[in-house]
Motif scaffolding. Structure first.
Motif, PDB file in Angstrom:
ATOM      1  N   GLU A 267      -2.209   8.212 -19.206  1.00 23.99           N
ATOM      2  CA  GLU A 267      -2.268   6.987 -19.803  1.00 23.99           C
ATOM      3  C   GLU A 267      -1.351   6.394 -20.052  1.00 23.99           C
ATOM      4  N   THR A 268       0.032   6.833 -21.185  1.00 22.13           N
ATOM      5  CA  THR A 268       1.194   5.906 -21.347  1.00 22.13           C
ATOM      6  C   THR A 268       1.252   5.120 -20.519  1.00 22.13           C
ATOM      7  N   LEU A 269       1.122   5.992 -19.165  1.00 24.33           N
ATOM      8  CA  LEU A 269       2.373   5.497 -17.678  1.00 24.33           C
ATOM      9  C   LEU A 269       1.160   3.916 -17.505  1.00 24.33           C
ATOM     10  N   GLY A 270       0.171   4.020 -18.200  1.00 21.77           N
ATOM     11  CA  GLY A 270      -1.045   3.015 -17.754  1.00 21.77           C
ATOM     12  C   GLY A 270      -1.804   3.178 -16.136  1.00 21.77           C
ATOM     13  N   LEU A 271      -1.796   4.789 -16.092  1.00 19.60           N
ATOM     14  CA  LEU A 271      -2.495   5.499 -15.237  1.00 19.60           C
ATOM     15  C   LEU A 271      -4.244   4.467 -15.463  1.00 19.60           C
ATOM     16  N   ASP A 272      -4.916   4.550 -13.864  1.00 17.31           N
ATOM     17  CA  ASP A 272      -6.145   4.406 -14.314  1.00 17.31           C
ATOM     18  C   ASP A 272      -7.254   5.448 -14.285  1.00 17.31           C
ATOM     19  N   LEU A 273      -6.855   6.764 -15.494  1.00 13.90           N
ATOM     20  CA  LEU A 273      -7.426   8.174 -15.396  1.00 13.90           C
ATOM     21  C   LEU A 273      -8.432   8.286 -14.390  1.00 13.90           C
TER      22      LEU A 273
ATOM     23  N   ASN B  49      -6.608  -7.203   9.140  1.00 20.73           N
ATOM     24  CA  ASN B  49      -4.767  -5.800  10.528  1.00 20.73           C
ATOM     25  C   ASN B  49      -4.108  -6.049   9.611  1.00 20.73           C
ATOM     26  N   THR B  50      -3.898  -5.507   8.799  1.00 16.12           N
ATOM     27  CA  THR B  50      -2.069  -5.024   7.798  1.00 16.12           C
ATOM     28  C   THR B  50      -2.179  -3.467   8.167  1.00 16.12           C
ATOM     29  N   CYS B  51      -1.366  -3.157   8.052  1.00 16.88           N
ATOM     30  CA  CYS B  51      -1.422  -1.409   8.534  1.00 16.88           C
ATOM     31  C   CYS B  51      -0.869  -0.530   7.504  1.00 16.88           C
ATOM     32  N   ALA B  52      -1.984   0.863   7.612  1.00 20.05           N
ATOM     33  CA  ALA B  52      -2.070   1.663   6.551  1.00 20.05           C
ATOM     34  C   ALA B  52      -1.145   1.725   5.464  1.00 20.05           C
ATOM     35  N   LEU B  53       0.465   2.138   6.259  1.00 20.17           N
ATOM     36  CA  LEU B  53       0.577   2.373   4.799  1.00 20.17           C
ATOM     37  C   LEU B  53       0.747   0.742   3.781  1.00 20.17           C
ATOM     38  N   ILE B  54       1.178  -0.018   4.737  1.00 18.88           N
ATOM     39  CA  ILE B  54       1.616  -1.271   3.682  1.00 18.88           C
ATOM     40  C   ILE B  54       0.061  -1.779   2.870  1.00 18.88           C
ATOM     41  N   LYS B  55      -0.920  -1.220   2.871  1.00 18.50           N
ATOM     42  CA  LYS B  55      -2.051  -1.569   1.901  1.00 18.50           C
ATOM     43  C   LYS B  55      -2.412  -0.502   1.239  1.00 18.50           C
ATOM     44  N   SER B  56      -1.880   1.108   1.765  1.00 16.31           N
ATOM     45  CA  SER B  56      -1.947   1.769   1.043  1.00 16.31           C
ATOM     46  C   SER B  56      -1.290   1.584  -0.298  1.00 16.31           C
ATOM     47  N   THR B  57       0.373   1.294   0.152  1.00 12.07           N
ATOM     48  CA  THR B  57       1.238   0.611  -1.075  1.00 12.07           C
ATOM     49  C   THR B  57       0.256   0.046  -2.332  1.00 12.07           C
ATOM     50  N   PHE B  58      -0.631  -0.857  -1.834  1.00 17.85           N
ATOM     51  CA  PHE B  58      -0.918  -1.766  -2.884  1.00 17.85           C
ATOM     52  C   PHE B  58      -1.867  -1.161  -3.058  1.00 17.85           C
ATOM     53  N   GLY B  59      -2.894  -0.564  -2.724  1.00 17.32           N
ATOM     54  CA  GLY B  59      -4.058  -0.049  -3.180  1.00 17.32           C
ATOM     55  C   GLY B  59      -3.140   1.120  -4.404  1.00 17.32           C
ATOM     56  N   PHE B  60      -2.548   1.885  -4.029  1.00 19.74           N
ATOM     57  CA  PHE B  60      -1.783   2.281  -5.022  1.00 19.74           C
ATOM     58  C   PHE B  60      -1.252   1.914  -6.556  1.00 19.74           C
ATOM     59  N   LYS B  61      -0.990   0.301  -6.358  1.00 13.77           N
ATOM     60  CA  LYS B  61      -0.536  -0.409  -7.131  1.00 13.77           C
ATOM     61  C   LYS B  61      -1.502  -0.837  -7.979  1.00 13.77           C
ATOM     62  N   LEU B  62      -2.805  -1.102  -6.922  1.00 13.05           N
ATOM     63  CA  LEU B  62      -3.831  -2.090  -7.722  1.00 13.05           C
ATOM     64  C   LEU B  62      -4.569  -1.613  -7.989  1.00 13.05           C
ATOM     65  N   GLY B  63      -5.051  -0.285  -7.713  1.00 12.81           N
ATOM     66  CA  GLY B  63      -5.458   0.888  -8.315  1.00 12.81           C
ATOM     67  C   GLY B  63      -4.470   1.948  -8.973  1.00 12.81           C
TER      68      GLY B  63
ATOM     69  N   VAL C 236      -2.902   3.953  -9.899  1.00 20.41           N
ATOM     70  CA  VAL C 236      -2.772   5.360  -9.940  1.00 20.41           C
ATOM     71  C   VAL C 236      -1.510   6.217  -9.187  1.00 20.41           C
ATOM     72  N   CYS C 237      -0.475   5.334  -8.982  1.00 20.58           N
ATOM     73  CA  CYS C 237       1.261   6.480  -8.797  1.00 20.58           C
ATOM     74  C   CYS C 237       2.212   6.575  -9.796  1.00 20.58           C
ATOM     75  N   PRO C 238       1.950   7.265 -10.652  1.00 25.86           N
ATOM     76  CA  PRO C 238       2.669   7.962 -11.428  1.00 25.86           C
ATOM     77  C   PRO C 238       3.973   7.413 -11.191  1.00 25.86           C
ATOM     78  N   TYR C 239       4.684   7.505 -10.160  1.00 22.29           N
ATOM     79  CA  TYR C 239       5.963   7.500  -9.149  1.00 22.29           C
ATOM     80  C   TYR C 239       6.085   5.801 -10.020  1.00 22.29           C
ATOM     81  N   LEU C 240       5.274   5.349  -9.008  1.00 19.28           N
ATOM     82  CA  LEU C 240       5.221   3.294  -9.229  1.00 19.28           C
ATOM     83  C   LEU C 240       4.924   3.142 -10.891  1.00 19.28           C
TER      84      LEU C 240
END
Lengths: 79, 431
Positions: free
Chosen positions: B16-22, B119-133, B135-139
């Protein structure tokens, strides 16, 4: 000749530009000119022309030849 | 996995402190846990030492994040990376910690496709998904996020990622292996050193850099040792488990990780001496080559190893491409050590380089070293550099009578049935 006829005449000369260019290209080569094909506007045409050569933009505008590229390029690369 | 334990109240308040969507994060951990249990824990004859990696994975968003936050509280900085071109030696020399950022699963795709073309590769889309969602505590824990200009997709996507994060640092990467290309990398690595020093307040000197080189080389050597043991028949460890070790190398404390891998290697040596393996002798052997497989993209290895074959090597950034070269740490001056780092990373044979003949040579070398019967080329759809290279690679391998199966896929599960059919047919062929 009024202005609109003049314009129509001028436009007509662009109608078969591809064919005209091919003829021009043949003539240039017969005259001993070198022809430099380019795929991108980063190729400086000033330098090509300054060396007495002819810059030519290469084909990449039509869909018909794409089928021949299948198998060599990933299908998604023209999608 | 003991998911319930990881989701203790302690971690929830940390997230929660990191701002994740629990709620979204719970869903992600749930899926990840199920996926891990089905794919990893269902394997037979696993080395005991894999218990360490099972634990690390069960705590990948828990205990490891707690450790990073403790490091931050003690004044250490965390630097996040999306690519093996970010030199960990320099990060460690600046008394900072390098972590790989999440990019291995689809998340918040609807939001992603408002920012990136479909039509962007899954790896790049995933990077954005983890940010927008969220859900990446490392980021979210990172004090600096490094974006590197590798492929066109990533370099343009970082322009859109910039406004979403507060601390994006862009590093340019050459595309041609010329002297000028190397000079560009050198300039960029010196800039990066300056940026790390500015972030941490630490002046990187020769001694610190040598120590950083020593730590990262030890990690690489442990992974080389693990790779070498996979040449044995029967294979002493599954490709899935070896891949996991490579994946965890991006998250874990490097020294602890090195010890854990060496411990597994001790165990594998005993297995080899006793002719024990994860699969029987003469099981068809496959090298995987191509795009990186970040956690949890285990789809292809899981299909391969449930279709009667064993994976004996990964020609990948999460694999040998990322770790095969060591950095020469013998020089005395800071300048010379920096040059050694540039020399080392300039050898990475990523498909963004043109031409890139070293990669094909390395694939062939791996086939010989690990006695592989064939190569599966793993390409992410819309990843132009690897998909383009896949076709000449396949042709060159077939000329040398090395069977090659070219797979273009993504992180989705829709193609699993079709992939299974194709992979089973390939395994039949190489038997």
């Amino acid at each position: 000749m009024n202005a609109s006829t003049e314009v129509a005449c001028l436009l007509k000369s662009f109608g078969n530009m591809a064919e005209q260019s091919l003829v021009g290209l043949e003539m240039a080569k017969a005259d001993g000119l070198k022809v430099v094909g380019i795929y991108c506007i980063f190729a400086p045409v000033e330098i090509i022309r300054a060396a007495g050569a002819l810059p030519v933009g290469l084909c990449g505008k039509r869909a018909e030849p794409i089928a021949a590229a299948d198998g060599r390029l990933p299908p998604g690369s023209h999608g | 996995m003991e998911r319930e334990n990881s989701m203790s109240q302690d971690y929830r308040s940390m997230w929660e402190t990191l701002g994740l969507d629990l709620e979204a994060h719970d869903a992600l951990l749930g899926v990840l846990g199920d996926f891990y249990r089905d794919i990893y824990l269902s394997q037979k004859n696993r080395p005991e030492g894999m218990g360490y990696f099972d634990f690390v994975m069960s705590e990948v968003h828990g205990l490891r994040i707690r450790e990073l936050l403790d490091e931050k509280a003690a004044g250490r900085k965390i630097i996040g990376s999306y690519c093996v071109f970010v030199p960990e030696e320099i990060v460690l020399a600046g008394n900072a910690t390098l972590v790989g950022l999440c990019a291995g699963a689809d998340f918040a795709m609807e939001e992603v496709e408002k920012i990136l073309p479909r039509n962007t590769c899954a790896l790049i889309k995933s990077t954005f998904g983890f940010k927008l969602g969220r859900v990446c505590p490392y980021l979210e824990a990172a004090d600096m996020v490094v974006g590197e200009n590798t492929c066109d997709g990533k370099k343009k996507a970082y322009e859109s990622l910039g406004p979403l994060v507060s601390n994006l640092y862009i590093m340019d990467i050459p595309q041609v292996k010329s002297e000028k290309g190397k000079e560009l990398l050198r300039t960029e690595y010196f800039h990066f050193k300056d940026a790390v020093e500015a972030l941490t307040g630490v002046t990187i000197d020769a001694e610190r850099l040598r120590e950083g080189i020593h730590t990262v080389n030890a990690k690489r050597r442990a992974l080389h040792r693990l790779a070498g043991l996979r040449a044995a028949d029967p294979a002493p460890i599954s490709g899935l488990d070896a891949l996991l070790a490579n994946q965890v190398s991006f998250y874990d404390n490097p020294t602890r990780f090195t010890d854990a891998v060496n411990k597994i290697c001790d165990e594998l040596e005993k297995r080899i001496a006793a002719r024990q393996g994860v699969f029987s002798e003469k099981t068809p052997r496959v090298v995987i080559s191509g795009c990186p497989m970040a956690v949890p993209s285990w789809k292809i290895p899981s299909i391969v190893e449930t279709s009667g074959a064993v994976i004996v090597g990964e020609e990948s950034c999460v694999g040998e491409r990322g770790v095969r070269n060591l950095t020469d740490g013998s020089a005395q001056t800071l300048e010379a050590l920096m040059d050694a780092i540039v020399d080392r990373y300039f050898k990475v044979d990523c498909a963004i380089f043109t031409p890139n003949p070293d990669r094909l040579a390395h694939i062939e070398e791996m086939v010989r070293t690990y006695k592989a019967d064939g190569v599966i080329h793993y390409g992410l759809m819309f990843c132009q550099p690897y998909l383009m290279e896949a076709i000449p690679v396949e042709r060159a391998l077939e000329k040398k009578n090395i069977p090659c199966l070219r797979i273009d896929t993504d992180y989705g599960m829709e193609d699993v049935g079709q992939l299974k059919t194709r992979i089973e047919a390939f395994v039949e062929l190489i038997k």
